[in-house]
Design a protein around this motif. Structure first.
Motif, mmCIF file in Angstrom:
data_model
loop_
_atom_site.group_PDB
_atom_site.id
_atom_site.type_symbol
_atom_site.label_atom_id
_atom_site.label_comp_id
_atom_site.label_asym_id
_atom_site.label_seq_id
_atom_site.Cartn_x
_atom_site.Cartn_y
_atom_site.Cartn_z
ATOM 1 N N LEU A 83 0.129 -4.533 12.949
ATOM 2 C CA LEU A 83 -1.037 -4.992 13.706
ATOM 3 C C LEU A 83 -1.033 -4.536 15.163
ATOM 4 N N ASP A 84 0.100 -3.980 15.624
ATOM 5 C CA ASP A 84 0.160 -3.479 17.001
ATOM 6 C C ASP A 84 0.113 -1.954 17.059
ATOM 7 N N GLY A 85 -0.072 -1.322 15.903
ATOM 8 C CA GLY A 85 -0.136 0.136 15.861
ATOM 9 C C GLY A 85 1.186 0.810 15.573
ATOM 10 N N ARG A 86 2.279 0.053 15.685
ATOM 11 C CA ARG A 86 3.588 0.607 15.344
ATOM 12 C C ARG A 86 3.807 0.516 13.832
ATOM 13 N N LYS A 87 4.939 1.014 13.359
ATOM 14 C CA LYS A 87 5.274 0.883 11.944
ATOM 15 C C LYS A 87 5.291 -0.589 11.567
ATOM 16 N N MET A 88 4.709 -0.925 10.419
ATOM 17 C CA MET A 88 4.705 -2.320 9.994
ATOM 18 C C MET A 88 6.120 -2.745 9.646
ATOM 19 N N SER A 89 6.600 -3.770 10.318
ATOM 20 C CA SER A 89 7.975 -4.227 10.126
ATOM 21 C C SER A 89 8.081 -5.700 10.479
ATOM 22 N N LYS A 90 8.828 -6.426 9.666
ATOM 23 C CA LYS A 90 9.042 -7.845 9.934
ATOM 24 C C LYS A 90 9.716 -8.035 11.287
ATOM 25 N N SER A 91 10.638 -7.130 11.638
ATOM 26 C CA SER A 91 11.378 -7.261 12.896
ATOM 27 C C SER A 91 10.481 -7.104 14.117
ATOM 28 N N TYR A 92 9.349 -6.407 13.960
ATOM 29 C CA TYR A 92 8.396 -6.259 15.069
ATOM 30 C C TYR A 92 7.412 -7.431 15.149
ATOM 31 N N GLY A 93 7.407 -8.260 14.115
ATOM 32 C CA GLY A 93 6.452 -9.367 14.090
ATOM 33 C C GLY A 93 5.010 -8.913 13.931
ATOM 34 N N ASN A 94 4.821 -7.735 13.341
ATOM 35 C CA ASN A 94 3.469 -7.171 13.213
ATOM 36 C C ASN A 94 3.055 -6.977 11.758
ATOM 37 N N ALA A 95 3.778 -7.636 10.841
ATOM 38 C CA ALA A 95 3.560 -7.405 9.408
ATOM 39 C C ALA A 95 2.910 -8.611 8.741
ATOM 40 N N ILE A 96 1.961 -8.342 7.876
ATOM 41 C CA ILE A 96 1.333 -9.388 7.066
ATOM 42 C C ILE A 96 2.077 -9.444 5.741
ATOM 43 N N SER B 96 2.075 10.391 -2.769
ATOM 44 C CA SER B 96 0.781 9.716 -2.848
ATOM 45 C C SER B 96 -0.068 10.129 -1.665
ATOM 46 N N GLU B 97 -1.373 10.054 -1.847
ATOM 47 C CA GLU B 97 -2.289 10.374 -0.755
ATOM 48 C C GLU B 97 -2.538 9.160 0.140
ATOM 49 N N THR B 98 -1.933 8.015 -0.222
ATOM 50 C CA THR B 98 -2.159 6.790 0.544
ATOM 51 C C THR B 98 -1.610 6.937 1.956
ATOM 52 N N PRO B 99 -2.444 6.747 2.981
ATOM 53 C CA PRO B 99 -1.949 6.846 4.358
ATOM 54 C C PRO B 99 -1.069 5.652 4.705
ATOM 55 N N LEU B 100 -0.191 5.846 5.671
ATOM 56 C CA LEU B 100 0.698 4.779 6.107
ATOM 57 C C LEU B 100 -0.100 3.675 6.778
ATOM 58 N N LEU B 101 0.089 2.430 6.319
ATOM 59 C CA LEU B 101 -0.597 1.298 6.938
ATOM 60 C C LEU B 101 0.224 0.832 8.138
ATOM 61 N N PRO B 102 -0.338 0.921 9.346
ATOM 62 C CA PRO B 102 0.430 0.504 10.524
ATOM 63 C C PRO B 102 0.512 -1.009 10.641
ATOM 64 N N ALA C 48 -8.422 -3.208 7.851
ATOM 65 C CA ALA C 48 -9.667 -3.531 7.157
ATOM 66 C C ALA C 48 -10.139 -2.377 6.281
ATOM 67 N N ALA C 49 -10.014 -1.151 6.805
ATOM 68 C CA ALA C 49 -10.457 0.030 6.056
ATOM 69 C C ALA C 49 -9.629 0.224 4.787
ATOM 70 N N THR C 50 -8.318 0.018 4.893
ATOM 71 C CA THR C 50 -7.431 0.194 3.747
ATOM 72 C C THR C 50 -7.749 -0.804 2.644
ATOM 73 N N MET C 51 -8.054 -2.028 3.038
ATOM 74 C CA MET C 51 -8.306 -3.078 2.048
ATOM 75 C C MET C 51 -9.693 -2.996 1.421
ATOM 76 N N THR C 52 -10.643 -2.435 2.147
ATOM 77 C CA THR C 52 -12.021 -2.385 1.650
ATOM 78 C C THR C 52 -12.419 -1.011 1.112
ATOM 79 N N PHE D 17 0.816 -1.212 0.000
ATOM 80 C CA PHE D 17 0.000 0.000 0.000
ATOM 81 C C PHE D 17 0.855 1.270 0.000
ATOM 82 N N GLY D 18 2.107 1.149 0.475
ATOM 83 C CA GLY D 18 2.986 2.317 0.522
ATOM 84 C C GLY D 18 3.513 2.727 -0.838
ATOM 85 N N THR D 19 4.048 1.764 -1.613
ATOM 86 C CA THR D 19 4.642 2.117 -2.910
ATOM 87 C C THR D 19 4.326 1.142 -4.039
#
Length: 349
Positions: free
Chosen positions: A213-226, A205-211, A267-271, A46-48
């Motif tokens: 799953l824990d609200g932090r920046k989406m990152s593999k190192s945080y274990g919060n990224a799909i 782009s006007e696309t907002p940053l997708l956080p 959910a909002a970003t995907m729908t 969604f970012g780039t």
């Protein structure tokens, strides 16, 4: 380029570029890319990546860099780098990047691109290198010592952008200092040696940053990224174990309820739905119902990507050929540009 006046100018240039693209997309060349440090995730998409696909489909000359040399700006190993690069190509193909219309290539296979570093480094001062806020942020995030490669990272990015004479670079606001550095290098080279390079524009782009799953920046190192490569079972498990809070009534409040709000934002970003509308709909259903809804939304969105990815993964020979062909094209472009640079500098013997 941190102040509002500078941002306003960058936004004006971006808007002007978008107007030009709408009128004549084939007149523009784009450069974008990713470091092969792991799997691409929905934040990347969604970012780039989504924007690259759109611009490619519009007819913009699209170049996508797998920035393997930039992995070692802040890491001490290249373990798994080849596997990451191949999987990155699978992700690109799965989301709609077409190698017939987009050149996919790697840093390490294009010597002439990297040779531009030498003249370009002579065009920036030490204080400019130390001042770049993105470099500081990346060093702090990695916890790694400031290497010479990380310090000169923006100059290397200028090589990436200018070797193919790209006028467009899709960026977020935080990456605008890199674009400004590239513009400075292009301008100084042209003034000193004669016009060779265009003045690239950061395409906002006007696309907002997708956080994450824990609200932090989406990152593999945080274990919060799909990750785009995840199975339905893996995404369901990740969403199920994501942290929310004890309040059963669901509301959208990113500041005070980061976990709950990150799920709603996903959910909002995907729908394309309004996040407040989703929160009202779940209401007293609690985090269990919210997670169930988000899981379904993610599955619906990811199903065609997973299907295409699985098909491409059956033919890794094709993936390798795509990189080989992209590298061949990139080398031809880089050699031609380097010849122009040498001629402008009087270094033809």
């Amino acid at each position: 380029m941190a102040n509002e006046e500078s941002y306003a100018e960058a936004k004006r240039r971006s808007d002007e570029a978008w107007d030009g693209i709408e009128k004549e997309p084939g007149a523009y060349t784009l450069l974008s890319g990713d470091r092969p440090t792991g799997r691409l995730h929905l934040g990347h998409y969604f970012g780039t990546v989504k924007e690259r696909v759109r611009l490619q489909d519009m007819g913009v000359n699209t170049n996508i860099l797998i920035a393997d040399y930039q992995v070692i700006t802040d890491r001490d190993t290249t373990e798994h780098i080849q596997d990451n690069a191949y999987n990155m190509v699978l992700d690109y193909l799965a989301v709609g990047i077409d190698p017939e219309r987009s050149m996919i290539f790697t840093h390490s296979a294009v010597p002439a691109l990297n040779q531009l570093m030498l003249p370009f480094l002579s065009l920036v001062s030490e204080s400019e290198l130390h001042r770049n806020p993105t470099v500081k942020a990346e060093q702090e995030a990695s916890g790694h010592a400031l290497t010479g490669l990380l310090l000169t990272y923006p100059v290397h990015q200028a090589c990436d952008i200018l070797f193919c004479k790209a006028q467009l670079v899709p960026v977020g606001r935080d990456q605008l200092p890199h674009i400004e550095q590239t513009r400075n290098i292009a301008r100084r080279f042209n003034e000193r040696y004669g016009r060779v390079f265009p003045m690239p524009v950061g395409l906002l782009s006007e696309t907002p940053l997708l956080p994450g799953l824990d609200g932090r920046k989406m990152s593999k190192s945080y274990g919060n990224a799909i990750a785009l490569s995840m199975t339905a079972e893996e995404t369901a498990k990740l969403i199920k174990k994501s942290k929310t809070d004890s309040d059963r009534h669901i509301t959208f409040d990113p500041e005070n309820r980061p976990g709950v709000s990150a799920l709603i934002t996903t959910a909002a970003t995907m729908t394309g739905r309004d996040p407040y509308e989703i929160a009202d709909e779940i209401g007293d259903g609690g985090s269990g119902q919210l997670k169930k809804y988000v899981t379904q939304v993610v599955d619906d969105f990811m199903a065609p990507i997973r299907e295409r990815r699985a098909e491409y993964a059956k033919d890794m020979g094709l993936v390798k050929e795509i990189i080989h062909e992209g590298n061949r094209k990139a080398n031809a472009i880089a050699n031609e540009t380097l010849d122009e640079v040498r001629e402008a500098m009087g270094m033809t013997y």
